[in-house]
Motif scaffolding. Structure first.
Motif, PDB file in Angstrom:
ATOM      1  N   ASN A  96       9.429   9.847   1.533  1.00  0.00           N
ATOM      2  CA  ASN A  96       9.811   9.105   2.731  1.00  0.00           C
ATOM      3  C   ASN A  96       9.040   7.795   2.764  1.00  0.00           C
ATOM      4  O   ASN A  96       7.859   7.757   2.430  1.00  0.00           O
ATOM      5  CB  ASN A  96       9.489   9.934   3.983  1.00  0.00           C
ATOM      6  N   ILE A  99      11.787   1.327   5.735  1.00  0.00           N
ATOM      7  CA  ILE A  99      12.994   0.764   5.117  1.00  0.00           C
ATOM      8  C   ILE A  99      12.674  -0.394   4.182  1.00  0.00           C
ATOM      9  O   ILE A  99      13.040  -0.376   2.997  1.00  0.00           O
ATOM     10  CB  ILE A  99      13.996   0.324   6.197  1.00  0.00           C
ATOM     11  N   THR A 127      13.272   5.088   6.440  1.00  0.00           N
ATOM     12  CA  THR A 127      13.465   4.993   7.879  1.00  0.00           C
ATOM     13  C   THR A 127      12.228   4.370   8.495  1.00  0.00           C
ATOM     14  O   THR A 127      11.111   4.591   8.022  1.00  0.00           O
ATOM     15  CB  THR A 127      13.726   6.369   8.508  1.00  0.00           C
ATOM     16  N   ASP A 128      12.429   3.582   9.542  1.00  0.00           N
ATOM     17  CA  ASP A 128      11.302   3.007  10.268  1.00  0.00           C
ATOM     18  C   ASP A 128      10.867   3.896  11.429  1.00  0.00           C
ATOM     19  O   ASP A 128       9.908   3.570  12.131  1.00  0.00           O
ATOM     20  CB  ASP A 128      11.661   1.606  10.788  1.00  0.00           C
TER      21      ASP A 128
END
Length: 312
Positions: A96, A99, A127-128
């Motif tokens: 993870n 972005i 993802t932010d």
């Protein structure tokens, strides 16, 4: 009882989520629920409390998980030792990252990872949003910003180095600021996130005194790459961590570094980039080699801090 049931139960115990467990094992959530229900019938005890908000261990579940956890870890180690005799590292590793950081760096670094370990499969989620690695079943997470005490294993990659820059065209038309205070007379392209527009913090060489600069300009955005594109087009000055810039922009003089002798940040105290992982995942050989690969490939200081001979 089938070993899968124990593995599913152990993962639900760690993540508190049937869906995260299903994603981890790449099976339907209904399969996870069915296997665990069969396990509960087998042992004659309710192992999990289930409701619409969370899944938690019962007292019996906590005791059962404590009993089987070490056994499962020993089995995983034995499996890796057997498969590792041929020198191959294989399987799925979930990563993870934010972005922009993931798009600019992790995707590129994966090429070298695949060269070294061609039998690995990577699932990269960018993802932010703040992600709990345990809840989401992530093996390795890149965390940009301040790292809170979470009980996870963490390794600092670097302190973020912020760079003030503008295009050569902007500098030719408007000149260079000679001090942070001068920025108030310049067109500044400002990042505006959920916490509002950023303020810029600067420290003079050898000083601990922080100067807080309220900056303004023709464009605010919650997208750093959009602001950087505007800077390259001559719209104003940007202030971003070094990893967001393309080194060639400085080497080719498309961007000019400003006030390089000043230490800057967008927070009172400089933030870092960390690599984090749940402790039980880092015991896995495939996760450890990916962890070690990224640390070596990024380097210390990180390769992105080198902006080339074009710095000025």
């Amino acid at each position: 009882m089938h070993l899968k049931a124990h593995r599913y139960f152990a993962m639900v115990a760690v993540t508190g989520s049937f869906s995260a467990t299903a994603r981890h094992f790449q099976v339907p959530a209904s399969s996870v629920s069915r296997f665990i229900a069969a396990l509960e019938r087998e042992v004659g005890q309710q192992l999990l409390y289930r409701n619409t908000r969370a899944v938690k261990l019962t007292d019996a579940g906590e005791r059962y998980y404590a009993s089987i956890r070490e056994v499962l870890e020993l089995l995983d180690t034995a499996d890796e030792e057997i498969t590792g005799k041929s020198g191959a590292v294989r399987g799925l590793v979930r990563i993870n990252a934010p972005i922009a950081f993931g798009s600019l760096h992790i995707v590129k670094l994966l090429n070298g990872l695949y060269d070294q370990y061609p039998e690995l499969t990577v699932e990269l989620i960018v993802t932010d949003a703040f992600v709990d690695p345990i809840q989401e079943g992530a093996d390795i997470t890149f965390r940009v910003g301040h790292l809170e005490d979470s009980g996870l294993i963490g390794r600092k990659i670097c302190d973020q180095q912020y760079v003030l820059a503008a295009s050569a065209d902007y500098v030719q038309k408007h000149g260079k600021p000679q001090s942070p205070q001068d920025l108030q007379q310049h067109a500044c392209l400002v990042y505006k996130g959920s916490g509002g527009a950023q303020r810029w913090y600067f420290r003079a060489p050898g000083s601990d005194t922080v100067q807080i600069i309220e900056v303004h300009g023709p464009l605010r955005s919650n997208n750093g790459q959009a602001l950087l594109a505007a800077a390259l087009a001559g719209r104003g000055i940007v202030f971003f961590p070094s990893w967001l810039f393309n080194r060639d922009s400085f080497v080719n003089k498309h961007l000019i570094r400003l006030l390089p002798e000043w230490q800057g940040s967008v927070e009172q105290s400089p933030s870092q980039i960390h690599l984090i992982s749940p402790e039980n995942r880092l015991r896995s050989q495939k996760v450890r080699v990916v962890w070690d690969y990224f640390l070596a490939a990024i380097g210390s200081p990180p390769y992105w801090d080198d902006l080339g001979e074009g710095d000025s």
